[in-house]
Scaffold this motif. Structure first.
Motif, PDB file in Angstrom:
ATOM      1  N   ALA A  84       0.829  -1.206   0.000  1.00 23.51           N
ATOM      2  CA  ALA A  84       0.000   0.000   0.000  1.00 23.51           C
ATOM      3  C   ALA A  84       0.864   1.258   0.000  1.00 23.51           C
ATOM      4  O   ALA A  84       2.000   1.250   0.470  1.00 23.51           O
ATOM      5  CB  ALA A  84      -0.915   0.005   1.219  1.00 23.51           C
ATOM      6  N   ILE A  85       0.271   2.324  -0.525  1.00 29.20           N
ATOM      7  CA  ILE A  85       0.893   3.643  -0.504  1.00 29.20           C
ATOM      8  C   ILE A  85      -0.031   4.547   0.290  1.00 29.20           C
ATOM      9  O   ILE A  85      -1.221   4.654  -0.019  1.00 29.20           O
ATOM     10  CB  ILE A  85       1.080   4.188  -1.931  1.00 29.20           C
ATOM     11  CG1 ILE A  85       1.981   3.246  -2.726  1.00 29.20           C
ATOM     12  CG2 ILE A  85       1.639   5.614  -1.894  1.00 29.20           C
ATOM     13  CD1 ILE A  85       1.903   3.444  -4.227  1.00 29.20           C
ATOM     14  N   ALA A  86       0.505   5.144   1.341  1.00 25.81           N
ATOM     15  CA  ALA A  86      -0.275   6.062   2.172  1.00 25.81           C
ATOM     16  C   ALA A  86       0.553   7.315   2.402  1.00 25.81           C
ATOM     17  O   ALA A  86       1.744   7.226   2.739  1.00 25.81           O
ATOM     18  CB  ALA A  86      -0.628   5.414   3.506  1.00 25.81           C
ATOM     19  N   ASP A  87      -0.061   8.466   2.192  1.00 27.44           N
ATOM     20  CA  ASP A  87       0.623   9.741   2.357  1.00 27.44           C
ATOM     21  C   ASP A  87       1.856   9.815   1.450  1.00 27.44           C
ATOM     22  O   ASP A  87       2.880  10.378   1.814  1.00 27.44           O
ATOM     23  CB  ASP A  87       1.017   9.928   3.819  1.00 27.44           C
ATOM     24  CG  ASP A  87       0.887  11.367   4.275  1.00 27.44           C
ATOM     25  OD1 ASP A  87       0.381  12.205   3.502  1.00 27.44           O
ATOM     26  OD2 ASP A  87       1.309  11.661   5.406  1.00 27.44           O
ATOM     27  N   GLY A  88       1.766   9.167   0.271  1.00 30.10           N
ATOM     28  CA  GLY A  88       2.850   9.162  -0.693  1.00 30.10           C
ATOM     29  C   GLY A  88       3.999   8.228  -0.366  1.00 30.10           C
ATOM     30  O   GLY A  88       4.985   8.176  -1.081  1.00 30.10           O
ATOM     31  N   ASP A  89       3.878   7.465   0.726  1.00 37.36           N
ATOM     32  CA  ASP A  89       4.955   6.604   1.209  1.00 37.36           C
ATOM     33  C   ASP A  89       4.626   5.135   0.957  1.00 37.36           C
ATOM     34  O   ASP A  89       3.710   4.592   1.568  1.00 37.36           O
ATOM     35  CB  ASP A  89       5.163   6.853   2.701  1.00 37.36           C
ATOM     36  CG  ASP A  89       6.324   6.070   3.271  1.00 37.36           C
ATOM     37  OD1 ASP A  89       7.276   5.774   2.530  1.00 37.36           O
ATOM     38  OD2 ASP A  89       6.276   5.757   4.481  1.00 37.36           O
ATOM     39  N   PRO A  90       5.368   4.462   0.059  1.00 38.44           N
ATOM     40  CA  PRO A  90       5.113   3.044  -0.204  1.00 38.44           C
ATOM     41  C   PRO A  90       5.546   2.154   0.965  1.00 38.44           C
ATOM     42  O   PRO A  90       6.639   2.311   1.497  1.00 38.44           O
ATOM     43  CB  PRO A  90       5.978   2.748  -1.436  1.00 38.44           C
ATOM     44  CG  PRO A  90       6.412   4.055  -1.977  1.00 38.44           C
ATOM     45  CD  PRO A  90       6.383   5.016  -0.843  1.00 38.44           C
ATOM     46  N   HIS A  91       4.681   1.245   1.366  1.00 38.58           N
ATOM     47  CA  HIS A  91       4.994   0.186   2.346  1.00 38.58           C
ATOM     48  C   HIS A  91       4.866  -1.114   1.580  1.00 38.58           C
ATOM     49  O   HIS A  91       3.766  -1.607   1.362  1.00 38.58           O
ATOM     50  CB  HIS A  91       4.010   0.240   3.508  1.00 38.58           C
ATOM     51  CG  HIS A  91       4.209  -0.841   4.509  1.00 38.58           C
ATOM     52  ND1 HIS A  91       3.773  -0.728   5.795  1.00 38.58           N
ATOM     53  CD2 HIS A  91       4.797  -2.058   4.439  1.00 38.58           C
ATOM     54  CE1 HIS A  91       4.075  -1.837   6.464  1.00 38.58           C
ATOM     55  NE2 HIS A  91       4.690  -2.665   5.642  1.00 38.58           N
ATOM     56  N   LEU A  92       6.011  -1.656   1.147  1.00 39.78           N
ATOM     57  CA  LEU A  92       6.001  -2.749   0.185  1.00 39.78           C
ATOM     58  C   LEU A  92       6.661  -4.003   0.740  1.00 39.78           C
ATOM     59  O   LEU A  92       7.605  -3.928   1.519  1.00 39.78           O
ATOM     60  CB  LEU A  92       6.725  -2.322  -1.094  1.00 39.78           C
ATOM     61  CG  LEU A  92       6.226  -1.024  -1.723  1.00 39.78           C
ATOM     62  CD1 LEU A  92       7.027  -0.695  -2.958  1.00 39.78           C
ATOM     63  CD2 LEU A  92       4.744  -1.097  -2.023  1.00 39.78           C
ATOM     64  N   HIS A  93       6.174  -5.130   0.286  1.00 38.76           N
ATOM     65  CA  HIS A  93       6.760  -6.423   0.619  1.00 38.76           C
ATOM     66  C   HIS A  93       7.189  -7.110  -0.669  1.00 38.76           C
ATOM     67  O   HIS A  93       6.673  -6.820  -1.748  1.00 38.76           O
ATOM     68  CB  HIS A  93       5.759  -7.282   1.392  1.00 38.76           C
ATOM     69  CG  HIS A  93       5.587  -6.803   2.796  1.00 38.76           C
ATOM     70  ND1 HIS A  93       5.813  -7.606   3.879  1.00 38.76           N
ATOM     71  CD2 HIS A  93       5.231  -5.603   3.296  1.00 38.76           C
ATOM     72  CE1 HIS A  93       5.597  -6.931   4.990  1.00 38.76           C
ATOM     73  NE2 HIS A  93       5.237  -5.702   4.662  1.00 38.76           N
TER      74      HIS A  93
END
Length: 144
Positions: A84-93
């Motif tokens: 997911a991308i939240a507040d322009g910040d990708p949290h990726l696995h």
């Protein structure tokens, strides 16, 4: 890196040999004004793989004790990148294989693309999301 925006709120990202994966994905989000979205498809090859994962069923109070970081050298075939991308910040696995072992974890900075990487980002019109620490100091998705 090259990006292509579709007519239905998707951004296709092509990463070339030598590009840095997470850093380039973050740059693509900035270029295409992606505040909230998701990586819906991601594959590629990396020259090295930097990830972290949670190594224990316990939940240490100290945030620094919750993760194990791996900096893995060599060629890695990336079977999937998503998140997911939240507040322009990708949290990726990522899940990747080097011919001997398969590993999975949270994608970190410093992964260099070996041959290529191709990703598709889906931009969301709303709601706008961010991550804020919960009572256990874990950044969780919340409305902005």
């Amino acid at each position: 890196m090259e990006t292509f925006e579709t007519n239905d709120d998707h951004v296709i990202v092509r990463l070339d040999s030598g590009d840095m994966a997470l850093e380039s994905i973050t740059e693509a989000c900035e270029e295409h004004d992606i505040d909230t979205g998701a990586i819906v498809s991601g594959i590629g090859t990396f020259r090295n793989l930097n990830i972290h994962y949670v190594p224990t069923a316990e939940f240490p109070d100290e945030k620094s004790e919750r993760n194990t970081f791996l900096n893995l050298e060599g060629a890695w075939e990336v079977g999937t990148i998503d998140g997911a991308i939240a507040d322009g910040d990708p949290h990726l696995h990522v899940i990747a294989y080097n011919g001997d072992e398969t590993v999975a974890g949270h994608l970190e900075d410093g992964c260099e693309v070996h041959i290529l990487s191709e990703l598709t980002i889906r931009k969301f019109d709303g709601p706008e999301m961010t991550r804020r620490p919960n009572e256990k100091n874990v950044g969780t998705l919340q409305l902005k």
